[in-house]
Scaffold this motif. Structure first.
Motif, short mmCIF file in Angstrom:
data_model
loop_
_atom_site.label_atom_id
_atom_site.label_comp_id
_atom_site.label_asym_id
_atom_site.label_seq_id
_atom_site.Cartn_x
_atom_site.Cartn_y
_atom_site.Cartn_z
N SER A 107 62.81 18.06 -10.01
CA SER A 107 62.48 17.10 -11.08
C SER A 107 63.59 16.07 -11.24
CB SER A 107 62.28 17.82 -12.41
OG SER A 107 61.25 18.75 -12.31
N ILE A 108 64.84 16.53 -11.14
CA ILE A 108 65.97 15.61 -11.29
C ILE A 108 65.91 14.55 -10.18
CG2 ILE A 108 68.50 15.46 -11.08
CD1 ILE A 108 68.55 18.22 -12.53
N ILE A 109 65.58 14.98 -8.97
CA ILE A 109 65.52 14.04 -7.84
C ILE A 109 64.33 13.08 -7.99
CG2 ILE A 109 65.13 13.89 -5.33
CD1 ILE A 109 66.69 16.60 -5.17
N THR A 110 63.15 13.63 -8.27
CA THR A 110 61.98 12.75 -8.34
C THR A 110 62.09 11.77 -9.52
OG1 THR A 110 60.76 14.43 -9.59
CG2 THR A 110 60.32 14.31 -7.22
N CYS A 111 62.55 12.26 -10.66
CA CYS A 111 62.64 11.38 -11.83
C CYS A 111 63.72 10.31 -11.61
CB CYS A 111 62.92 12.19 -13.10
SG CYS A 111 61.49 13.12 -13.65
N ASN A 112 64.82 10.72 -11.02
CA ASN A 112 65.90 9.76 -10.72
C ASN A 112 65.38 8.69 -9.74
OD1 ASN A 112 68.62 8.79 -10.72
ND2 ASN A 112 68.80 9.64 -8.66
N ASN A 113 64.70 9.12 -8.68
CA ASN A 113 64.16 8.15 -7.71
C ASN A 113 63.13 7.23 -8.36
OD1 ASN A 113 65.69 9.24 -5.73
ND2 ASN A 113 64.05 10.47 -4.79
N TYR A 114 62.52 7.70 -9.43
CA TYR A 114 61.46 6.93 -10.09
C TYR A 114 62.00 6.06 -11.23
CZ TYR A 114 56.58 5.97 -11.02
OH TYR A 114 55.36 5.33 -11.15
N GLY A 115 63.33 6.03 -11.39
CA GLY A 115 63.94 5.11 -12.37
C GLY A 115 64.29 5.73 -13.71
N TYR A 116 64.07 7.03 -13.86
CA TYR A 116 64.48 7.70 -15.10
C TYR A 116 65.97 7.99 -15.06
CZ TYR A 116 59.65 8.74 -16.59
OH TYR A 116 58.36 8.66 -17.02
N HIS A 117 66.62 8.02 -16.22
CA HIS A 117 67.97 8.54 -16.29
C HIS A 117 67.96 9.83 -17.12
CE1 HIS A 117 67.92 6.21 -20.10
NE2 HIS A 117 68.67 7.21 -20.54
N ILE A 118 68.99 10.63 -16.92
CA ILE A 118 69.09 11.89 -17.66
C ILE A 118 69.79 11.63 -18.98
CG2 ILE A 118 70.17 14.18 -17.69
CD1 ILE A 118 69.72 14.26 -14.65
N ASP A 119 69.12 11.99 -20.07
CA ASP A 119 69.69 11.79 -21.39
C ASP A 119 70.43 13.04 -21.86
OD1 ASP A 119 69.81 9.89 -23.61
OD2 ASP A 119 68.78 11.48 -24.71
N LYS A 120 69.84 14.21 -21.55
CA LYS A 120 70.50 15.50 -21.88
C LYS A 120 70.16 16.48 -20.77
CE LYS A 120 70.12 15.37 -26.93
NZ LYS A 120 68.86 14.77 -27.35
N ILE A 121 71.08 17.37 -20.52
CA ILE A 121 70.82 18.37 -19.46
C ILE A 121 71.58 19.65 -19.76
CG2 ILE A 121 72.66 17.52 -17.93
CD1 ILE A 121 70.60 18.02 -15.58
N SER A 122 70.99 20.77 -19.40
CA SER A 122 71.68 22.05 -19.54
C SER A 122 71.19 23.00 -18.45
CB SER A 122 71.41 22.67 -20.91
OG SER A 122 71.86 24.00 -20.92
N SER A 138 56.40 24.74 -16.29
CA SER A 138 55.27 24.29 -15.47
C SER A 138 55.22 25.10 -14.18
CB SER A 138 55.45 22.81 -15.09
OG SER A 138 55.71 22.05 -16.24
N ASP A 139 54.01 25.25 -13.65
CA ASP A 139 53.85 25.95 -12.37
C ASP A 139 54.69 25.23 -11.31
OD1 ASP A 139 52.07 27.56 -13.70
OD2 ASP A 139 50.32 26.40 -13.09
N PRO A 140 55.53 25.98 -10.56
CA PRO A 140 56.44 25.29 -9.62
C PRO A 140 55.78 24.81 -8.32
CG PRO A 140 56.87 27.66 -9.66
CD PRO A 140 55.83 27.41 -10.70
N TRP A 141 54.61 25.36 -7.99
CA TRP A 141 53.94 24.98 -6.73
C TRP A 141 54.95 24.88 -5.60
CZ3 TRP A 141 48.99 25.77 -6.77
CH2 TRP A 141 48.27 25.59 -7.96
N GLU A 149 52.87 19.86 -3.19
CA GLU A 149 53.84 19.08 -3.97
C GLU A 149 53.17 18.18 -5.01
OE1 GLU A 149 56.43 16.40 -1.81
OE2 GLU A 149 57.26 15.70 -3.71
N LYS A 150 52.06 17.57 -4.65
CA LYS A 150 51.42 16.61 -5.56
C LYS A 150 50.94 17.26 -6.87
CE LYS A 150 49.98 13.23 -2.21
NZ LYS A 150 48.88 12.61 -1.48
N ARG A 151 50.83 18.59 -6.84
CA ARG A 151 50.38 19.29 -8.06
C ARG A 151 51.52 19.52 -9.06
NH1 ARG A 151 46.62 24.14 -5.62
NH2 ARG A 151 45.48 22.86 -4.14
N ARG A 152 52.77 19.39 -8.58
CA ARG A 152 53.90 19.59 -9.50
C ARG A 152 53.88 18.49 -10.55
NH1 ARG A 152 58.10 20.16 -4.57
NH2 ARG A 152 57.04 21.91 -3.56
N LEU A 153 54.13 18.88 -11.79
CA LEU A 153 53.97 17.91 -12.89
C LEU A 153 55.09 16.88 -12.94
CD1 LEU A 153 52.52 20.21 -15.72
CD2 LEU A 153 51.30 18.66 -14.20
N THR A 154 56.12 17.04 -12.08
CA THR A 154 57.14 15.99 -11.96
C THR A 154 57.14 15.38 -10.54
OG1 THR A 154 58.74 17.78 -11.61
CG2 THR A 154 58.73 16.73 -13.78
#
Ligand SMILES: C[S@@+](CC[C@H](N)C(=O)[O-])C[C@H]1O[C@@H](n2cnc3c(N)ncnc32)[C@H](O)[C@@H]1O
Length: 209
Positions: free
Chosen positions: A160-175, A115-118, A124-129
């Motif tokens: 993305s890791i920070i925003t998703c974590n703050n939004y209640g998501y957990h990481i299932d897989k990462i590399s 995705s475009d990193p903007w 910031e609001k344009r970032r897809l995460t």
């Protein structure tokens, strides 16, 4: 992304049977369009479509919908599809900022590939995460929330890791290097092929909520 305007692209894209021109009409009932109850996976910013087309070929029991805002990019996907018959694939030419008007409680997985990193804060609001987009995604999912991201951009990956974590998501897989870690069944995108050929690491993360 720098874009060359291609004459006649819009007309050619809209003439493709894969294109859904009136997507809001299917909001909450995309399964009716596919005539089955199979899971629905969407890719936001599908580009020329390599990833989503290959997925549709390999996984006929999943319905795939690609979203892309530029006709000049979509024309490549449409030309590729001329030789294929994939009843489990649809494409929507639209800006994802309006995505809540198109899907409701019916999506299983969202792919965000390169995705475009903007990078500027003012965008910031344009970032897809961004939280703005994560809020939009809430009403799209059927049950569990599931977002899969691949990127060459370490800053976007960390963001993305920070925003998703703050939004209640957990990481299932990462590399931090998808091609060293050999996450199974990876289907590359156009950008991915380019970056891998230059030796760049590909960041991968799968979020669930
Ligand atoms: C860097 S390209 C990556 C293309 C493809 N996913 C790949 O990995 O090869 C990002 C794509 O996302 C599209 N895009 C960016 N923001 C979008 C939005 N808000 N709605 C729809 N498409 C978007 C761009 O037009 C572009 O084609």
């Amino acid at each position: 992304m720098r874009l060359r305007n291609i004459k006649g692209a819009k007309e050619k894209v809209l003439a493709s049977p894969y294109i859904v021109q009136n997507p809001k009409e299917y909001c909450g009932k995309w399964n009716k369009l596919f005539c089955n109850e199979n899971p629905i996976h969407i890719e936001i910013g599908m580009g020329k479509g390599h990833f989503i087309i290959e997925n549709a070929i390999q996984y006929p029991n999943i319905n795939f919908i690609g979203i892309e805002k530029y006709y000049s990019v979509l024309i490549k996907a449409v030309e590729h599809l001329e030789t294929l018959e994939l009843p489990n694939l649809k494409i929507i030419p639209m800006d994802a900022k309006d995505i809540t008007e198109v899907f409701h409680s019916e999506i299983d997985t969202i792919y965000l590939n390169f995705s475009d990193p903007w990078p500027k804060n003012k965008h910031e609001k344009r970032r897809l995460t961004s939280e703005t987009f994560l809020k939009r995604y809430d009403s799209l999912f059927k049950e569990k929330h599931h977002i899969i991201q691949k990127t060459d951009n370490r800053k976007l990956f960390e963001y993305s890791i920070i925003t998703c974590n703050n939004y209640g998501y957990h990481i299932d897989k990462i590399s931090c290097n998808l091609y060293e870690d050999e996450i199974l069944n990876n289907i590359p995108t156009e950008y991915e092929i380019k970056f891998v050929s230059k030796g760049y690491p590909i960041y991968f993360v799968e979020f669930k909520k």
